[in-house]
Design an enzyme around this catalytic site. Structure first.
Site, PDB file in Angstrom:
ATOM      1  N   HIS A 199      35.467  29.588   6.329  1.00  5.65           N
ATOM      2  CA  HIS A 199      35.936  30.744   5.540  1.00  5.65           C
ATOM      3  C   HIS A 199      37.375  30.830   5.549  1.00  5.65           C
ATOM      4  O   HIS A 199      38.086  31.147   4.608  1.00  5.65           O
ATOM      5  CB  HIS A 199      35.486  32.104   6.252  1.00  5.65           C
ATOM      6  CG  HIS A 199      33.922  32.171   5.656  1.00  5.65           C
ATOM      7  ND1 HIS A 199      32.773  31.944   6.679  1.00  5.65           N
ATOM      8  CD2 HIS A 199      33.499  32.658   4.645  1.00  5.65           C
ATOM      9  CE1 HIS A 199      31.684  32.254   5.770  1.00  5.65           C
ATOM     10  NE2 HIS A 199      32.011  32.700   4.793  1.00  5.65           N
ATOM     11  N   ARG A 306      32.845  38.554  -1.966  1.00  7.42           N
ATOM     12  CA  ARG A 306      32.431  38.710  -0.680  1.00  7.42           C
ATOM     13  C   ARG A 306      33.040  40.107   0.089  1.00  7.42           C
ATOM     14  O   ARG A 306      34.299  39.779  -0.044  1.00  7.42           O
ATOM     15  CB  ARG A 306      33.234  37.374   0.206  1.00  7.42           C
ATOM     16  CG  ARG A 306      32.684  36.163  -0.176  1.00  7.42           C
ATOM     17  CD  ARG A 306      33.381  34.908   0.366  1.00  7.42           C
ATOM     18  NE  ARG A 306      32.680  33.671   0.459  1.00  7.42           N
ATOM     19  CZ  ARG A 306      33.021  32.507  -0.031  1.00  7.42           C
ATOM     20  NH1 ARG A 306      33.786  32.738  -1.101  1.00  7.42           N
ATOM     21  NH2 ARG A 306      32.254  31.427  -0.103  1.00  7.42           N
ATOM     22  N   ARG A 342      28.097  41.062  -3.197  1.00  3.89           N
ATOM     23  CA  ARG A 342      27.497  40.907  -2.197  1.00  3.89           C
ATOM     24  C   ARG A 342      27.490  41.605  -0.954  1.00  3.89           C
ATOM     25  O   ARG A 342      28.770  42.057  -0.705  1.00  3.89           O
ATOM     26  CB  ARG A 342      27.769  39.534  -1.510  1.00  3.89           C
ATOM     27  CG  ARG A 342      26.712  38.722  -0.508  1.00  3.89           C
ATOM     28  CD  ARG A 342      27.017  37.354  -0.161  1.00  3.89           C
ATOM     29  NE  ARG A 342      28.303  37.303   0.569  1.00  3.89           N
ATOM     30  CZ  ARG A 342      28.933  36.114   1.067  1.00  3.89           C
ATOM     31  NH1 ARG A 342      28.123  35.145   0.773  1.00  3.89           N
ATOM     32  NH2 ARG A 342      29.657  36.071   1.769  1.00  3.89           N
ATOM     33  N   GLU A 441      20.375  30.454   1.513  1.00  2.00           N
ATOM     34  CA  GLU A 441      21.377  29.693   2.407  1.00  2.00           C
ATOM     35  C   GLU A 441      20.779  29.272   3.691  1.00  2.00           C
ATOM     36  O   GLU A 441      21.320  28.787   4.736  1.00  2.00           O
ATOM     37  CB  GLU A 441      22.739  30.561   2.426  1.00  2.00           C
ATOM     38  CG  GLU A 441      22.574  31.938   2.833  1.00  2.00           C
ATOM     39  CD  GLU A 441      23.921  32.754   2.746  1.00  2.00           C
ATOM     40  OE1 GLU A 441      24.988  31.991   2.566  1.00  2.00           O
ATOM     41  OE2 GLU A 441      23.753  33.851   3.049  1.00  2.00           O
ATOM     42  N   ASN A 464      27.375  26.356   1.315  1.00  2.00           N
ATOM     43  CA  ASN A 464      27.916  26.119   2.584  1.00  2.00           C
ATOM     44  C   ASN A 464      27.040  26.579   3.723  1.00  2.00           C
ATOM     45  O   ASN A 464      27.055  25.621   4.670  1.00  2.00           O
ATOM     46  CB  ASN A 464      29.228  27.535   2.376  1.00  2.00           C
ATOM     47  CG  ASN A 464      30.111  27.103   1.402  1.00  2.00           C
ATOM     48  OD1 ASN A 464      29.829  26.276   0.560  1.00  2.00           O
ATOM     49  ND2 ASN A 464      30.615  28.297   1.004  1.00  2.00           N
ATOM     50  N   ASP A 465      26.244  27.573   3.547  1.00  2.00           N
ATOM     51  CA  ASP A 465      25.473  27.676   4.778  1.00  2.00           C
ATOM     52  C   ASP A 465      24.324  26.851   4.674  1.00  2.00           C
ATOM     53  O   ASP A 465      23.732  26.626   5.860  1.00  2.00           O
ATOM     54  CB  ASP A 465      25.077  29.378   4.954  1.00  2.00           C
ATOM     55  CG  ASP A 465      26.402  30.109   5.659  1.00  2.00           C
ATOM     56  OD1 ASP A 465      26.851  29.563   6.614  1.00  2.00           O
ATOM     57  OD2 ASP A 465      26.838  30.886   5.057  1.00  2.00           O
ATOM     58  N   ARG A 475      29.917  24.571  10.040  1.00  2.00           N
ATOM     59  CA  ARG A 475      30.857  24.392   8.829  1.00  2.00           C
ATOM     60  C   ARG A 475      32.309  24.487   9.273  1.00  2.00           C
ATOM     61  O   ARG A 475      32.991  24.016   8.424  1.00  2.00           O
ATOM     62  CB  ARG A 475      30.522  25.447   7.720  1.00  2.00           C
ATOM     63  CG  ARG A 475      30.682  26.947   8.167  1.00  2.00           C
ATOM     64  CD  ARG A 475      29.777  27.536   6.988  1.00  2.00           C
ATOM     65  NE  ARG A 475      30.806  28.090   6.232  1.00  2.00           N
ATOM     66  CZ  ARG A 475      30.396  29.320   5.139  1.00  2.00           C
ATOM     67  NH1 ARG A 475      29.430  29.684   5.314  1.00  2.00           N
ATOM     68  NH2 ARG A 475      31.308  29.418   4.410  1.00  2.00           N
ATOM     69  N   CYS A 512      26.779  29.702  -5.801  1.00  2.00           N
ATOM     70  CA  CYS A 512      27.807  30.142  -5.377  1.00  2.00           C
ATOM     71  C   CYS A 512      28.673  29.329  -4.314  1.00  2.00           C
ATOM     72  O   CYS A 512      29.728  29.715  -3.766  1.00  2.00           O
ATOM     73  CB  CYS A 512      28.002  31.667  -5.179  1.00  2.00           C
ATOM     74  SG  CYS A 512      27.080  32.303  -3.950  1.00  2.00           S
TER      75      CYS A 512
HETATM   76  C1  PEP Z   1      27.555  30.006   1.094  1.00  2.00           C
HETATM   77  O1  PEP Z   1      27.195  30.128   2.276  1.00  2.00           O
HETATM   78  O2  PEP Z   1      27.425  29.038   0.438  1.00  2.00           O
HETATM   79  C2  PEP Z   1      28.451  31.246   0.578  1.00  2.00           C
HETATM   80  C3  PEP Z   1      28.755  31.147  -0.861  1.00  2.00           C
HETATM   81  O3  PEP Z   1      28.415  32.205   1.318  1.00  2.00           O
HETATM   82  P1  PEP Z   1      29.825  32.130   2.324  1.00  2.00           P
HETATM   83  O4  PEP Z   1      30.782  30.792   2.221  1.00  2.00           O
HETATM   84  O5  PEP Z   1      30.649  33.494   2.148  1.00  2.00           O
HETATM   85  O6  PEP Z   1      29.023  32.142   3.494  1.00  2.00           O
HETATM   86 MG    MG Z   2      26.845  31.904   3.057  1.00  2.00          MG
END
Ligand code: PEP
Ligand code: MG
Length: 591
Positions: A199, A306, A342, A441, A464-465, A475, A512
């Protein structure tokens, strides 16, 4: 080997975290007392210099203590005897003498030797029966910390207080630290730890400052005021660049700006493929102010807001009215474009401070996102009510993070209904005409997509998750950052599975996660049938311009070939073969 950054140019490779190039003076920060991992061997010829560095740090510590003692008011003089004992301890043979001896005997740097001596001394004192002696262990730690801070040149710093125009150098920065960065003071940042999908990186990209993470030893090699070059595109940091290097990177920086501007000039055109299919390209935001940048870069709406950052940078929970105002700000700017809010995705690497954090051994698998919200109904209800009230002012979608089971959807929908019923009773203006979607995710959501589809209006894939949880790759961990790749065949097959469900059930499919932000991934994503892509605002122009270069039928054919491959390397080769020239021609410096 010792790395002497005083005179030589030194290059460090890390993980490209946020694009852009900056050249400036280093400013070391050690936020929240995070330990700086300075351990390295030195050459015989550097020993004298290293010992002097240690002696200077001790001398400075002594002067600091003397100043404090001098400024201590008369009535507190009693206390200052402790500080007097610290002054003596600074030059004690056990600490001072032993550290110098160890540096000489093992040819290790001052921080390393100091750390080892202190660890040994602590063990000896802690063994002692007498309470008085056991307490002396604390004195040693405090004294050594003072020396340590002088050695690494890093005192705990409040990032929001930085006054010079600098490049931050830190062991690690939390997402909350990063969101405090003042753009007019900080040109970019680099860290020893961290990965591309952390993040912290995400915020760097939204702040549009170059960043390189996962450098491992930047804080041990770089000193305050060193001149450094940060190449956030290549993931490279150069310390004390030569004249030649400086010229090279000034040119590269300019090229980057030119290419970015070129792509940016067309960002307001629709993202329509050569065969006439138009896609919506949306922006991800963390703070309401970023909405302007999404519009500036030609975003068609907000695909991911977010909302957790409004909870992280304050000691208490925001009120319903505060949240409502923030959401309405975003909605008002976006007009009739969709705004996807979200719900709170706290914990994991986004812990809340001030006693609100949950102490977990394994936070990524802990009480994060919807799990937290369902355990804290009052916090969740406040947010849901604010969203429904804001929805009366525009086109709002609600997105639920980290869904892993049907119950979570049912409970959330029940709470949403209850929130609407309350607002109705209170005669408040609100709208419950709002699309509900879930983040895909967690692998369980991929497997259950078919059962979940009738319950929701859209899916939004969070790569990402999804990568973190499917491939078991933290990550934010630099050690495994090289494995974090959205083109892993397992990830592509999962996206395909969800895409098939979406098609069969008529559920809209968005993405996303950061995978959507790289123009190189766009042919595959179009071929998989993703309806809408959302990304950090800076990436919007390049993705839109990539879409304009593509043909959907060719993308489908390409995707079929990708789906038949079983390794990342084969997939990368095919991408290169099919789109390498096009990417090189249009996006060589910006991606
Ligand atoms: C993800 O996990 O891809 C996502 C968009 O949410 P975040 O990066 O805020 O966990
Ligand atoms: Mg996520």
């Amino acid at each position: 080997m010792a790395v002497n950054s005083d005179t030589h140019e030194v290059r460090l490779n890390g993980i490209s975290s946020s694009p852009g190039i900056c050249i400036g003076k280093a400013y070391l920060v050690d936020t929240h007392g995070v330990e700086v991992l300075n351990t390295y061997y030195i050459l015989d010829s550097d020993l004298k210099q290293e010992k002097n560095r240690f002696k200077t740090a001790v001398k400075k510590a002594k002067n600091e203590l003397r100043d404090i003692i001098k400024d201590t008011p008369e009535e507190l003089r009693q206390q200052s005897s402790i500080l007097e004992s610290h002054v003596v301890l600074l030059e004690d043979k056990l600490l001072y003498g032993k550290t110098l001896e160890m540096m000489e005997a093992e040819l290790i740097n001052a921080e390393w030797a100091l750390k080892r001596v202190v660890t040994d001394l602590k063990a000896v004192f802690n063994e002692m029966e007498d309470e008085y002696f056991r307490e002396r262990a604390n004195d040693i730690v405090q004294v050594s910390e003072r020396i340590w801070n002088n050695l690494v040149g890093a005192a705990p710093v409040d990032i929001s207080e930085i006054r010079k125009r600098v490049i931050l150098v830190a062991n690690d920065l939390s997402p909350a630290d990063t969101s405090q960065i003042q753009l007019e003071r900080v040109m970019g940042f680099i860290t020893d730890r961290g990965g591309r999908a952390s993040h912290t990186s995400i915020i760097a990209r939204s702040l549009e400052i170059p960043a390189v993470q996962g450098l491992n030893r930047a804080t041990s090699v770089i000193k305050n005021d060193d001149l450094i070059v940060v190449d956030g595109v290549a993931g490279l940091v150069i310390i004390n660049p030569t004249e030649e290097t400086l010229v090279e990177f000034e040119v590269r920086k300019e090229l980057y700006e030119v290419q970015k501007a070129q792509i940016g000039r067309q960002s307001h055109l629709d993202a329509t493929t050569t065969d006439g299919v138009t896609f919506h390209v949306m922006g991800n935001i963390e703070l309401p102010e970023e909405v302007v940048s999404v519009l500036g870069y030609g975003g068609d709406g907000i695909g991911l807001y977010r909302t957790e950052f409004q909870y992280l940078s304050r000691p208490d929970f925001p009120t319903e009215n505060e949240l409502f105002e923030k959401y309405k700000d975003v909605i008002d700017v976006m007009g009739d474009r969709p705004v996807t809010i979200r719900t709170l995705d706290v914990n994991g690497d986004k812990a809340m401070g001030n006693g609100r954090a949950v102490n977990e051994e394994n936070p990524a698998l802990g009480l994060r996102a919807i799990r937290y919200c369902l355990q804290k109904p009052d916090v969740f209800m406040t947010q849901l009510r604010a969203i429904l009230r804001a929805a009366a002012h525009g086109k709002v979608r609600i997105l639920i993070p980290m869904i892993s089971g049907m119950e979570e959807i049912t409970k959330t929908k029940n709470m949403l209904q209850a929130a609407a019923a309350e607002l109705k009773k209170e005669k408040k203006t609100y709208s419950s005409d709002i699309e509900i979607g879930i983040m895909i995710e967690v692998p369980a959501a991929v497997m259950l997509a078919e059962s979940m589809a009738p319950e929701v209006d859209f899916f939004s894939i969070g790569t990402n998750d999804l990568i973190q949880y499917s491939l078991a790759i933290d990550r934010g961990n630099r050690e495994v950052a090289h494995m974090f790749n959205p083109l892993h065949p397992a990830i592509i097959k999962m996206v395909k599975q969800v895409a098939d469900v979406s098609k069969q059930t008529g559920t809209k499919l968005y993405m996303c996660g950061e995978m959507a932000a790289d123009p190189a991934n766009v042919p595959l994503l179009l071929g998989l049938g993703i309806d809408e892509l959302s990304m950090n605002s800076q990436a919007i122009p390049a993705v839109k311009s990539m879409i304009r270069l593509l043909d959907t039928k060719a993308s489908h054919k390409f995707t079929q070939k990708v789906l038949a491959l079983n390794t990342i390397d084969e997939i990368l080769d095919l991408c290169q073969e099919s789109y390498g020239d096009l990417l090189e021609e249009h996006f060589s410096v910006v991606r």
